[in-house]
Write a protein that holds these residues in place. Structure first.
Motif, PDB file in Angstrom:
ATOM      1  N   LEU A 120      26.564 -48.885  -2.450  1.00  0.00           N
ATOM      2  CA  LEU A 120      28.038 -49.126  -2.444  1.00  0.00           C
ATOM      3  C   LEU A 120      28.533 -50.362  -1.809  1.00  0.00           C
ATOM      4  O   LEU A 120      29.548 -50.929  -2.354  1.00  0.00           O
ATOM      5  N   ASP A 121      27.867 -51.084  -0.669  1.00  0.00           N
ATOM      6  CA  ASP A 121      28.262 -52.391  -0.396  1.00  0.00           C
ATOM      7  C   ASP A 121      28.134 -53.527  -1.504  1.00  0.00           C
ATOM      8  O   ASP A 121      28.967 -54.446  -1.405  1.00  0.00           O
ATOM      9  N   PHE A 122      27.229 -53.246  -2.366  1.00  0.00           N
ATOM     10  CA  PHE A 122      27.186 -54.029  -3.750  1.00  0.00           C
ATOM     11  C   PHE A 122      27.982 -53.677  -4.724  1.00  0.00           C
ATOM     12  O   PHE A 122      27.617 -54.167  -5.686  1.00  0.00           O
ATOM     13  N   ASN A 123      28.808 -52.866  -4.505  1.00  0.00           N
ATOM     14  CA  ASN A 123      29.939 -52.377  -5.633  1.00  0.00           C
ATOM     15  C   ASN A 123      29.256 -51.563  -6.531  1.00  0.00           C
ATOM     16  O   ASN A 123      29.812 -51.708  -7.613  1.00  0.00           O
ATOM     17  N   ILE A 124      28.146 -51.021  -6.280  1.00  0.00           N
ATOM     18  CA  ILE A 124      27.771 -49.875  -7.243  1.00  0.00           C
ATOM     19  C   ILE A 124      28.128 -48.710  -7.212  1.00  0.00           C
ATOM     20  O   ILE A 124      28.364 -48.083  -6.047  1.00  0.00           O
ATOM     21  N   ARG A 125      28.759 -48.111  -8.152  1.00  0.00           N
ATOM     22  CA  ARG A 125      29.594 -47.019  -8.125  1.00  0.00           C
ATOM     23  C   ARG A 125      29.237 -45.918  -8.997  1.00  0.00           C
ATOM     24  O   ARG A 125      29.532 -44.621  -9.247  1.00  0.00           O
ATOM     25  N   ARG A 126      27.919 -46.083  -9.575  1.00  0.00           N
ATOM     26  CA  ARG A 126      27.238 -44.747 -10.343  1.00  0.00           C
ATOM     27  C   ARG A 126      25.918 -44.995 -10.039  1.00  0.00           C
ATOM     28  O   ARG A 126      25.133 -45.842 -10.353  1.00  0.00           O
ATOM     29  N   ILE A 127      25.401 -43.757  -9.379  1.00  0.00           N
ATOM     30  CA  ILE A 127      24.193 -43.612  -8.885  1.00  0.00           C
ATOM     31  C   ILE A 127      23.471 -42.348  -9.802  1.00  0.00           C
ATOM     32  O   ILE A 127      23.964 -41.339  -9.472  1.00  0.00           O
ATOM     33  N   ARG A 128      22.325 -42.694 -10.305  1.00  0.00           N
ATOM     34  CA  ARG A 128      21.724 -41.397 -11.018  1.00  0.00           C
ATOM     35  C   ARG A 128      20.294 -41.210 -10.036  1.00  0.00           C
ATOM     36  O   ARG A 128      19.563 -41.902  -9.892  1.00  0.00           O
ATOM     37  N   LEU A 129      20.373 -39.730  -9.637  1.00  0.00           N
ATOM     38  CA  LEU A 129      19.110 -39.448  -9.121  1.00  0.00           C
ATOM     39  C   LEU A 129      18.202 -38.700 -10.343  1.00  0.00           C
ATOM     40  O   LEU A 129      18.531 -38.204 -10.882  1.00  0.00           O
ATOM     41  N   SER A 130      16.941 -39.249  -9.919  1.00  0.00           N
ATOM     42  CA  SER A 130      15.809 -38.885 -11.182  1.00  0.00           C
ATOM     43  C   SER A 130      14.726 -38.072 -10.569  1.00  0.00           C
ATOM     44  O   SER A 130      14.241 -38.349  -9.601  1.00  0.00           O
ATOM     45  N   ASP A 131      14.368 -37.137 -11.330  1.00  0.00           N
ATOM     46  CA  ASP A 131      13.200 -36.369 -11.088  1.00  0.00           C
ATOM     47  C   ASP A 131      12.041 -36.780 -12.099  1.00  0.00           C
ATOM     48  O   ASP A 131      11.889 -36.114 -13.186  1.00  0.00           O
ATOM     49  N   THR A 132      11.497 -37.851 -11.792  1.00  0.00           N
ATOM     50  CA  THR A 132      10.734 -38.529 -12.809  1.00  0.00           C
ATOM     51  C   THR A 132       9.445 -37.837 -12.914  1.00  0.00           C
ATOM     52  O   THR A 132       8.656 -38.063 -13.856  1.00  0.00           O
ATOM     53  N   VAL A 133       9.000 -37.105 -12.248  1.00  0.00           N
ATOM     54  CA  VAL A 133       7.714 -36.369 -12.356  1.00  0.00           C
ATOM     55  C   VAL A 133       7.904 -35.099 -12.687  1.00  0.00           C
ATOM     56  O   VAL A 133       6.901 -34.182 -12.625  1.00  0.00           O
ATOM     57  N   GLY A 134       9.143 -34.541 -12.652  1.00  0.00           N
ATOM     58  CA  GLY A 134       9.439 -33.189 -13.199  1.00  0.00           C
ATOM     59  C   GLY A 134       9.023 -31.847 -12.207  1.00  0.00           C
ATOM     60  O   GLY A 134       8.550 -30.785 -12.645  1.00  0.00           O
ATOM     61  N   THR A 135       9.009 -32.436 -10.825  1.00  0.00           N
ATOM     62  CA  THR A 135       8.587 -31.313  -9.959  1.00  0.00           C
ATOM     63  C   THR A 135       9.614 -30.808  -8.783  1.00  0.00           C
ATOM     64  O   THR A 135       9.273 -29.804  -8.119  1.00  0.00           O
ATOM     65  N   ALA A 136      10.826 -30.843  -9.179  1.00  0.00           N
ATOM     66  CA  ALA A 136      11.959 -30.665  -8.367  1.00  0.00           C
ATOM     67  C   ALA A 136      12.161 -29.027  -8.926  1.00  0.00           C
ATOM     68  O   ALA A 136      11.738 -28.692  -9.668  1.00  0.00           O
ATOM     69  N   THR A 137      12.843 -28.548  -7.899  1.00  0.00           N
ATOM     70  CA  THR A 137      13.343 -27.101  -7.967  1.00  0.00           C
ATOM     71  C   THR A 137      14.886 -26.915  -8.065  1.00  0.00           C
ATOM     72  O   THR A 137      15.542 -27.939  -7.595  1.00  0.00           O
ATOM     73  N   PRO A 138      15.638 -25.937  -8.676  1.00  0.00           N
ATOM     74  CA  PRO A 138      17.045 -26.153  -8.899  1.00  0.00           C
ATOM     75  C   PRO A 138      17.739 -26.122  -7.490  1.00  0.00           C
ATOM     76  O   PRO A 138      18.804 -27.015  -7.396  1.00  0.00           O
ATOM     77  N   SER A 139      17.037 -25.517  -6.609  1.00  0.00           N
ATOM     78  CA  SER A 139      17.731 -25.370  -5.159  1.00  0.00           C
ATOM     79  C   SER A 139      17.579 -26.789  -4.394  1.00  0.00           C
ATOM     80  O   SER A 139      18.515 -27.300  -3.707  1.00  0.00           O
ATOM     81  N   LEU A 140      16.381 -27.396  -4.668  1.00  0.00           N
ATOM     82  CA  LEU A 140      16.530 -28.802  -4.035  1.00  0.00           C
ATOM     83  C   LEU A 140      17.587 -29.887  -4.828  1.00  0.00           C
ATOM     84  O   LEU A 140      18.087 -30.598  -3.981  1.00  0.00           O
ATOM     85  N   CYS A 141      17.384 -29.635  -6.194  1.00  0.00           N
ATOM     86  CA  CYS A 141      18.400 -30.476  -6.708  1.00  0.00           C
ATOM     87  C   CYS A 141      19.886 -30.659  -6.028  1.00  0.00           C
ATOM     88  O   CYS A 141      20.466 -31.302  -5.898  1.00  0.00           O
ATOM     89  N   ARG A 142      20.317 -29.276  -6.181  1.00  0.00           N
ATOM     90  CA  ARG A 142      21.829 -28.866  -5.696  1.00  0.00           C
ATOM     91  C   ARG A 142      21.885 -29.218  -4.281  1.00  0.00           C
ATOM     92  O   ARG A 142      23.100 -30.050  -3.759  1.00  0.00           O
ATOM     93  N   HIS A 143      20.829 -29.163  -3.130  1.00  0.00           N
ATOM     94  CA  HIS A 143      20.703 -29.690  -1.995  1.00  0.00           C
ATOM     95  C   HIS A 143      20.895 -30.931  -1.869  1.00  0.00           C
ATOM     96  O   HIS A 143      21.811 -31.503  -0.984  1.00  0.00           O
ATOM     97  N   LYS A 144      20.353 -31.654  -2.713  1.00  0.00           N
ATOM     98  CA  LYS A 144      20.225 -33.297  -2.366  1.00  0.00           C
ATOM     99  C   LYS A 144      21.628 -33.851  -2.793  1.00  0.00           C
ATOM    100  O   LYS A 144      22.127 -34.696  -2.314  1.00  0.00           O
TER     101      LYS A 144
END
Length: 121
Positions: free
Chosen positions: A6-30
């Motif tokens: 945010l200090d560098f004026n980045i205003r779009r941030i994408r979280l990636s589950d690049t190894v496909g091991t996340a769970t729905p509850s973990l994603c929502r919690h993050k």
């Protein structure tokens, strides 16, 4: 890390589950935790891989959180390795929850056109 971006004026941030091991509850919690700590609030997005067949569920749960603004999808779920969240499946399953502004019929039509273009039909 979010505040540094945010200090560098980045205003779009994408979280990636690049190894496909996340769970729905973990994603929502993050997303819930990130929305509390990030000031000013950026636009958060989610990019889920389908290694364990969870891309659709993880995408829906991410979007349910108030801070996730967008999600990556692909036609037919095609993507690197095991694929990503399938656009048509997301529209079909999440339609009662969200208004994406795309009907199931329109999503099906888009997929059919894609299949014709790629000569898979």
């Amino acid at each position: 890390m979010i505040n540094i971006l945010l200090d560098f004026n980045i205003r779009r941030i994408r979280l990636s589950d690049t190894v496909g091991t996340a769970t729905p509850s973990l994603c929502r919690h993050k997303f819930e935790r990130l929305s509390v700590s990030a000031k000013p609030q950026p636009k958060f997005g989610f990019h889920g891989h389908n290694d364990l067949g969870m891309a659709l569920a993880n995408t829906i749960e991410s979007l349910k959180g108030s801070s996730c603004d967008y999600a990556d999808t692909t036609l037919l779920g095609i993507g690197e390795r095991t694929g990503n969240c399938d656009f048509l499946q997301l529209i079909r399953i999440a339609r009662p929850i969200f208004n994406f502004g795309v009907s199931i019929e329109r999503a099906e039509d888009i997929q059919k056109k894609f299949l014709k273009i790629t000569r898979l039909l």
